[in-house]
Design an enzyme around this catalytic site. Structure first.
Site, PDB file in Angstrom:
ATOM      1  N   THR A  34       0.731  -1.127  -0.022  1.00 30.61           N
ATOM      2  CA  THR A  34       0.075  -0.209  -0.053  1.00 30.61           C
ATOM      3  C   THR A  34       0.954   1.157  -0.596  1.00 30.61           C
ATOM      4  OG1 THR A  34      -1.404  -1.146   1.536  1.00 30.61           O
ATOM      5  CG2 THR A  34      -1.674   0.922   1.226  1.00 30.61           C
ATOM      6  N   GLU A 317      -5.886  -5.832   3.927  1.00 34.23           N
ATOM      7  CA  GLU A 317      -6.035  -7.368   2.940  1.00 34.23           C
ATOM      8  C   GLU A 317      -7.241  -7.586   2.173  1.00 34.23           C
ATOM      9  OE1 GLU A 317      -2.676  -9.073   4.700  1.00 34.23           O
ATOM     10  OE2 GLU A 317      -3.656  -8.782   2.372  1.00 34.23           O
TER      11      GLU A 317
HETATM   12  C1  LIG Z   1      -8.921  -4.951  -6.485  1.00 33.26           C
HETATM   13  C2  LIG Z   1      -8.065  -6.043  -6.679  1.00 33.26           C
HETATM   14  C3  LIG Z   1      -8.939  -7.557  -6.736  1.00 33.26           C
HETATM   15  C4  LIG Z   1      -8.710  -6.081  -8.170  1.00 33.26           C
HETATM   16  O1  LIG Z   1      -7.114  -6.657  -9.246  1.00 33.26           O
HETATM   17  P1  LIG Z   1      -6.800  -5.567 -10.738  1.00 33.26           P
HETATM   18  O2  LIG Z   1      -5.640  -7.136 -11.276  1.00 33.26           O
HETATM   19  O3  LIG Z   1      -6.616  -5.059 -10.707  1.00 33.26           O
HETATM   20  O4  LIG Z   1      -7.619  -7.152 -11.183  1.00 33.26           O
HETATM   21  P2  LIG Z   1      -9.216  -7.840 -11.818  1.00 33.26           P
HETATM   22  O5  LIG Z   1     -10.152  -6.468 -11.050  1.00 33.26           O
HETATM   23  O6  LIG Z   1      -9.394  -6.807 -12.897  1.00 33.26           O
HETATM   24  O7  LIG Z   1      -9.128  -8.821 -11.468  1.00 33.26           O
HETATM   25  C5  LIG Z   1      -8.529  -9.460 -12.928  1.00 33.26           C
HETATM   26  C6  LIG Z   1      -8.295 -10.893 -13.055  1.00 33.26           C
HETATM   27  O8  LIG Z   1      -8.058 -11.299 -11.560  1.00 33.26           O
HETATM   28  C7  LIG Z   1      -8.259 -11.636 -10.467  1.00 33.26           C
HETATM   29  N1  LIG Z   1      -7.753 -11.863  -9.118  1.00 33.26           N
HETATM   30  C8  LIG Z   1      -8.129 -10.709  -8.589  1.00 33.26           C
HETATM   31  N2  LIG Z   1      -6.879 -10.501  -7.468  1.00 33.26           N
HETATM   32  C9  LIG Z   1      -6.855 -12.170  -7.223  1.00 33.26           C
HETATM   33  C10 LIG Z   1      -6.556 -12.835  -6.256  1.00 33.26           C
HETATM   34  N3  LIG Z   1      -6.099 -12.494  -5.286  1.00 33.26           N
HETATM   35  N4  LIG Z   1      -6.488 -14.135  -6.242  1.00 33.26           N
HETATM   36  C11 LIG Z   1      -6.430 -14.952  -7.894  1.00 33.26           C
HETATM   37  N5  LIG Z   1      -7.404 -13.555  -8.833  1.00 33.26           N
HETATM   38  C12 LIG Z   1      -7.419 -12.632  -8.680  1.00 33.26           C
HETATM   39  C13 LIG Z   1      -9.792 -11.597 -10.941  1.00 33.26           C
HETATM   40  O9  LIG Z   1     -10.925 -11.919 -10.249  1.00 33.26           O
HETATM   41  C14 LIG Z   1      -9.946 -10.982 -12.990  1.00 33.26           C
HETATM   42  O10 LIG Z   1     -10.826 -12.524 -12.859  1.00 33.26           O
HETATM   43  P3  LIG Z   1     -11.048 -12.939 -14.712  1.00 33.26           P
HETATM   44  O11 LIG Z   1     -11.309 -13.994 -14.550  1.00 33.26           O
HETATM   45  O12 LIG Z   1     -12.779 -11.884 -13.428  1.00 33.26           O
HETATM   46  O13 LIG Z   1     -10.705 -11.837 -15.763  1.00 33.26           O
HETATM   47  C15 LIG Z   1      -6.913  -5.974  -6.265  1.00 33.26           C
HETATM   48  O14 LIG Z   1      -6.118  -4.598  -6.544  1.00 33.26           O
HETATM   49  C16 LIG Z   1      -6.759  -6.610  -4.620  1.00 33.26           C
HETATM   50  O15 LIG Z   1      -6.824  -7.045  -4.375  1.00 33.26           O
HETATM   51  N6  LIG Z   1      -6.806  -4.829  -4.148  1.00 33.26           N
HETATM   52  C17 LIG Z   1      -6.814  -5.036  -2.469  1.00 33.26           C
HETATM   53  C18 LIG Z   1      -5.173  -4.960  -2.539  1.00 33.26           C
HETATM   54  C19 LIG Z   1      -4.866  -5.349  -0.818  1.00 33.26           C
HETATM   55  O16 LIG Z   1      -6.059  -6.688  -0.930  1.00 33.26           O
HETATM   56  N7  LIG Z   1      -4.163  -5.129   0.019  1.00 33.26           N
HETATM   57  C20 LIG Z   1      -3.280  -5.577   1.397  1.00 33.26           C
HETATM   58  C21 LIG Z   1      -2.423  -5.092   1.141  1.00 33.26           C
HETATM   59  S1  LIG Z   1      -1.571  -6.241   2.003  1.00 33.26           S
HETATM   60  C22 LIG Z   1      -2.281  -5.752   4.274  1.00 33.26           C
HETATM   61  O17 LIG Z   1      -3.513  -5.476   3.790  1.00 33.26           O
HETATM   62  C23 LIG Z   1      -1.397  -6.258   5.054  1.00 33.26           C
HETATM   63  C24 LIG Z   1      -1.897  -6.098   6.567  1.00 33.26           C
HETATM   64  C25 LIG Z   1      -1.443  -6.305   7.029  1.00 33.26           C
HETATM   65  C26 LIG Z   1      -1.652  -7.744   8.000  1.00 33.26           C
HETATM   66  O18 LIG Z   1      -2.246  -8.123   7.502  1.00 33.26           O
HETATM   67  O19 LIG Z   1      -1.139  -8.033   9.105  1.00 33.26           O
HETATM   68  C1  LIG Z   2      -4.592  -1.604  10.758  1.00 30.67           C
HETATM   69  C2  LIG Z   2      -4.026  -1.329   9.124  1.00 30.67           C
HETATM   70  C3  LIG Z   2      -2.219  -2.443   8.685  1.00 30.67           C
HETATM   71  C4  LIG Z   2      -2.505  -2.607   7.569  1.00 30.67           C
HETATM   72  N1  LIG Z   2      -1.541  -2.807   7.392  1.00 30.67           N
HETATM   73  C5  LIG Z   2      -0.413  -2.986   6.171  1.00 30.67           C
HETATM   74  C6  LIG Z   2       0.591  -3.815   5.645  1.00 30.67           C
HETATM   75  O1  LIG Z   2       0.988  -4.479   6.281  1.00 30.67           O
HETATM   76  N2  LIG Z   2       0.931  -3.444   4.198  1.00 30.67           N
HETATM   77  C7  LIG Z   2      -0.250  -3.025   3.265  1.00 30.67           C
HETATM   78  O2  LIG Z   2       0.830  -2.791   1.769  1.00 30.67           O
HETATM   79  N3  LIG Z   2      -1.025  -2.071   3.796  1.00 30.67           N
HETATM   80  C8  LIG Z   2      -1.320  -2.097   4.724  1.00 30.67           C
HETATM   81  N4  LIG Z   2      -2.579  -1.697   5.150  1.00 30.67           N
HETATM   82  C9  LIG Z   2      -3.338  -1.286   3.989  1.00 30.67           C
HETATM   83  C10 LIG Z   2      -5.005  -1.895   3.667  1.00 30.67           C
HETATM   84  O3  LIG Z   2      -4.203  -2.685   2.706  1.00 30.67           O
HETATM   85  C11 LIG Z   2      -5.092  -1.066   2.643  1.00 30.67           C
HETATM   86  O4  LIG Z   2      -5.963   0.229   3.335  1.00 30.67           O
HETATM   87  C12 LIG Z   2      -6.435  -1.321   1.775  1.00 30.67           C
HETATM   88  O5  LIG Z   2      -6.123  -2.277   1.033  1.00 30.67           O
HETATM   89  C13 LIG Z   2      -7.707  -0.192   1.246  1.00 30.67           C
HETATM   90  O6  LIG Z   2      -7.030   0.452   0.625  1.00 30.67           O
HETATM   91  P1  LIG Z   2      -6.821   2.319   0.378  1.00 30.67           P
HETATM   92  O7  LIG Z   2      -6.629   2.578   2.406  1.00 30.67           O
HETATM   93  O8  LIG Z   2      -5.878   2.736  -0.252  1.00 30.67           O
HETATM   94  O9  LIG Z   2      -8.810   2.771   0.466  1.00 30.67           O
HETATM   95  P2  LIG Z   2      -8.845   3.092  -0.839  1.00 30.67           P
HETATM   96  O10 LIG Z   2      -8.663   1.407  -1.682  1.00 30.67           O
HETATM   97  O11 LIG Z   2      -8.430   4.965  -0.846  1.00 30.67           O
HETATM   98  O12 LIG Z   2     -10.860   2.905  -0.112  1.00 30.67           O
HETATM   99  C14 LIG Z   2     -11.567   4.107   0.248  1.00 30.67           C
HETATM  100  C15 LIG Z   2     -12.569   4.189  -0.240  1.00 30.67           C
HETATM  101  O13 LIG Z   2     -12.622   3.955  -1.765  1.00 30.67           O
HETATM  102  C16 LIG Z   2     -13.597   2.727  -1.926  1.00 30.67           C
HETATM  103  N5  LIG Z   2     -12.824   2.589  -2.933  1.00 30.67           N
HETATM  104  C17 LIG Z   2     -12.164   2.389  -3.038  1.00 30.67           C
HETATM  105  N6  LIG Z   2     -11.776   1.562  -4.943  1.00 30.67           N
HETATM  106  C18 LIG Z   2     -13.119   1.688  -5.129  1.00 30.67           C
HETATM  107  C19 LIG Z   2     -13.461   1.068  -6.311  1.00 30.67           C
HETATM  108  N7  LIG Z   2     -12.668   0.365  -7.467  1.00 30.67           N
HETATM  109  N8  LIG Z   2     -14.632   1.180  -6.654  1.00 30.67           N
HETATM  110  C20 LIG Z   2     -15.348   1.306  -5.600  1.00 30.67           C
HETATM  111  N9  LIG Z   2     -15.585   1.120  -4.044  1.00 30.67           N
HETATM  112  C21 LIG Z   2     -13.889   1.848  -4.458  1.00 30.67           C
HETATM  113  C22 LIG Z   2     -13.305   1.633  -0.840  1.00 30.67           C
HETATM  114  O14 LIG Z   2     -14.969   0.825  -0.274  1.00 30.67           O
HETATM  115  C23 LIG Z   2     -12.778   2.439   0.252  1.00 30.67           C
HETATM  116  O15 LIG Z   2     -14.889   2.965   0.713  1.00 30.67           O
HETATM  117  C24 LIG Z   2      -3.370  -1.543   6.165  1.00 30.67           C
HETATM  118  C25 LIG Z   2      -4.157  -0.885   7.210  1.00 30.67           C
HETATM  119  C26 LIG Z   2      -4.727  -1.098   7.952  1.00 30.67           C
HETATM  120  C27 LIG Z   2      -5.602  -0.798   7.930  1.00 30.67           C
END
Ligand SMILES: CC(C)(COP(=O)(O)OP(=O)(O)OC[C@H]1O[C@@H](n2cnc3c(N)ncnc32)[C@H](O)[C@@H]1OP(=O)(O)O)[C@@H](O)C(=O)NCCC(=O)NCCSC(=O)/C=C/CC(=O)O
Ligand SMILES: Cc1cc2nc3c(=O)[nH]c(=O)nc-3n(C[C@H](O)[C@H](O)[C@H](O)COP(=O)(O)OP(=O)(O)OC[C@H]3O[C@@H](n4cnc5c(N)ncnc54)[C@H](O)[C@@H]3O)c2cc1C
Length: 551
Positions: A34, A317
């Protein structure tokens, strides 16, 4: 996220080097995907990794403020390495986001490396024991070998080689963690309802008749309505998480054999189950706090901390809305498969109901209610597809029609997930209690009926649309639900005790096993710094001058 990604995205040789060091805590890492400007839209990430064949290194850069990595847990002061997801450039071509292992601090001095800017993002709603940080690069070089090369490689001369056959292989770690988060939601909700139910058995408030003693608040129907769905949901989430874990393991095994056919269904399931389980857990933990009155608002109750911790999982996530839209994408494809007469995967096989053109006959048995949830999901999906197609016929592009239909798409995905969760809940209970005593069977069946009746009563509007349920059926179901709460009441404390959560895990003055709530609340109060002396120095600096008109 650090170790699972090493395991999922590194070659065997890279794993042999990095995994032992990570598992022995010789290096401490995090997962930095992120950025300040992007979290959901991974393809929009701005951090760059540009390959330089002269030095066989990648040059890491943060071209804008919004490209700074933001949020990664432990990034601010703890870790010395991190996995950075960056746009890979080689020979002037961008190949999209790829993961890189980047050392950000010196292993001896822990000082940030030259070209690395790192710090803490500041106070948060919760998670304040984690130093979530920011990270920026200024022409910071890493060895070519630090590109995690299981799914793609850059050769020494800069040639880009795609290895993984499925384009989303790099997203694998997020699927893995989403599966774990369902289990975490169950565990944290179990803690909250243990605290709230035990406290509700201790707390006495109000006596319906003037002579009688005050009632345990757990005897009130409204308190049972608040809390027993929490217990039932904790069980539902736990059983769904073990079911999802098996689905995940089976899919991974198939991928290892080169078969990615079940990955789309796993992605759809892990997306909606992670979304619903974290949202349900967060809102029900808040409901547990409401059920504990003022004392639920005390940090010493343990409930505010639990809420602040779990509500973050609704976002990280994968944000709730985004993940439900991923599931919706899969459902629309499944709907088109039914139309084309193609076979459906197990979790969406019920969609054929959407084409009967008839309302499902209402049946208030547990199986009947599950079928009703499936009919509701099929019906919502069908009307969503109808809206999509109406917009396409009006001349809108698919993207425009999709965007305008996303509210309905989310509703269809939520309904699908509720149907899947309900089906799994009941069938897992039946499978696991085959040899259980009649009493255990009775209690667990009562709990899944609470879950089914509760959600049927929450969705009466939809049930009226897609089933033949009548006004009198709803009236009967409400009475049956309220009667069931009374049946559960005598076992309620025993049921939460069965979660077997020690006081040290609950961290709660309200939920400790001995029930000495008031003594514990007072003991916790004494720890307040304000109780260190009888008169706080603010009396002399502010209050007294104010009272004497001198402020
Ligand atoms: C929102 C996402 C899924 C958009 O993905 P993107 O590649 O931009 O495109 P599409 O929505 O067009 O998807 C294309 C295609 O790929 C398939 N797909 C997408 N994701 C997955 C997946 N994870 N596994 C398998 N397949 C996947 C999708 O179904 C489409 O397939 P088609 O056959 O329909 O074409 C992507 O941007 C996303 O996942 N965003 C969320 C970001 C996220 O989760 N961030 C987490 C950061 S880490 C964190 O938060 C850590 C926290 C602390 C801790 O955990 O300790
Ligand atoms: C406690 C905590 C720990 C975290 N730890 C990690 C970490 O270890 N590593 C890491 O990489 N990230 C981490 N994150 C980040 C986390 O993965 C992101 O906050 C999360 O993926 C959401 O993305 P964003 O914050 O940019 O929100 P955005 O994507 O900007 O979302 C903001 C709003 O816009 C809406 N929105 C966005 N896109 C669309 C769309 N296409 N259509 C409709 N609505 C939409 C969402 O639903 C939401 O309401 C952490 C976050 C938190 C809160």
């Amino acid at each position: 996220m650090f170790v699972p990604t090493l395991m999922g995205q590194c070659t065997p040789e890279q794993q042999a080097y990095w995994l032992p060091r990570a598992l022995d805590m010789q290096i401490i890492g995090t997962y930095a995907q992120t950025e300040l400007g992007h979290g959901t839209f991974i393809r929009g990430l701005e951090t760059t990794a540009t390959y330089d064949p002269e030095t066989e290194t990648f040059v890491m850069n943060s071209p804008t403020l919004t490209s700074y990595k933001w949020w990664a847990g432990g990034l601010a002061k703890t870790v010395n390495y991190c996995i950075v997801v960056a746009q890979l450039y080689t020979k002037g071509v961008c190949h999209g986001t790829h993961p890189f292992i980047v050392q950000i601090r010196d292993e001896e001095t822990h000082m940030p490396r030259p070209g690395v800017k790192v710090g803490d993002i500041g106070p948060k709603l919760g998670f304040n024991t984690a130093d979530n940080g920011y990270l920026g690069f200024d022409n910071y070089r890493i060895p070519r070998d630090n590109m995690m090369m299981k799914n793609a490689q850059v050769l020494k001369d800069g040639t880009y080689v795609k290895v993984a056959r499925h384009g989303k292989a790099t997203y694998g770690t997020m699927v893995f963690v989403r599966v774990l988060l369902v289990n975490e939601a169950a565990f944290n909700l179990a803690k909250a309802c243990t605290i709230a139910v035990r406290y509700s058995a201790i707390r006495r408030q109000c006596s319906p008749d003037s002579e009688g003693s005050e009632l345990q608040v757990l005897d009130y129907s409204t308190q049972q309505h608040k809390l027993f769905i929490c217990i039932a949901t904790a069980h539902a989430l736990q059983l769904n998480s073990t079911w999802l874990w098996k689905t995940f393991s089976d899919t991974l095994a198939a991928i290892k054999q080169g078969n990615v056919d079940t990955l789309p269904e796993l992605h759809a399931l892990s997306s909606c189950l992670k979304a619903l389980s974290t949202a349900d857990a967060a809102s029900l933990i808040e409901q547990c706090r409401h059920a504990c009155g003022g004392h639920g608002y005390m940090m010493s109750s343990g409930l505010p901390y639990l809420y602040a911790f779990v509500t973050a999982t609704r976002t990280y996530e994968g944000d709730y809305t985004i993940l439900l839209l991923q599931t919706a994408r899969f459902l629309v494809k499944a709907y088109e498969q039914v139309e084309a007469g193609k076979p459906l995967t197990p979790t969406v096989s019920y969609l054929s109901q959407a084409f009967t053109g008839k309302k499902l006959p209402w049946d208030s048995s547990p199986d009947g209610i599950i079928r009703a949830f499936q009919a509701l999901a099929a019906g919502k999906l069908s009307s969503t597809v109808k809206s999509l197609r109406k917009r396409l016929e009006s001349g809108l592009s698919y993207e425009q029609a999709w965007e305008l239909s996303t509210i309905q798409l989310n509703g269809a995905a939520e309904a699908h997930c509720r149907a899947v969760m309900s089906q799994n809940y009941k069938s897992e209970i039946e499978r696991l209690t085959v040899n259980s005593s009649p009493n255990v069977k009775l209690v667990l069946q009562q709990l899944y009926k609470v879950y089914l009746y509760y959600w049927a009563l929450e969705r009466t509007g939809d049930l009226l649309l897609y089933t033949s349920i009548s006004e009198s059926d709803i009236f009967e179901l409400q009475l049956r639900y309220e009667g069931l709460l009374k049946e559960i009441r005598p076992n309620a404390v025993g049921i939460v005790d069965a979660f077997d959560l020690r006081d040290e895990v609950l961290h709660s003055a309200l939920g400790s096993y001995d029930g000495n709530v008031y003594e514990r609340l007072m003991a916790e109060a004494q720890k307040s710094p304000l109780n260190a002396e009888p008169v706080n120095q603010t009396f002399h600096t502010y209050l007294k001058p104010m009272m004497k008109g001198k402020l």
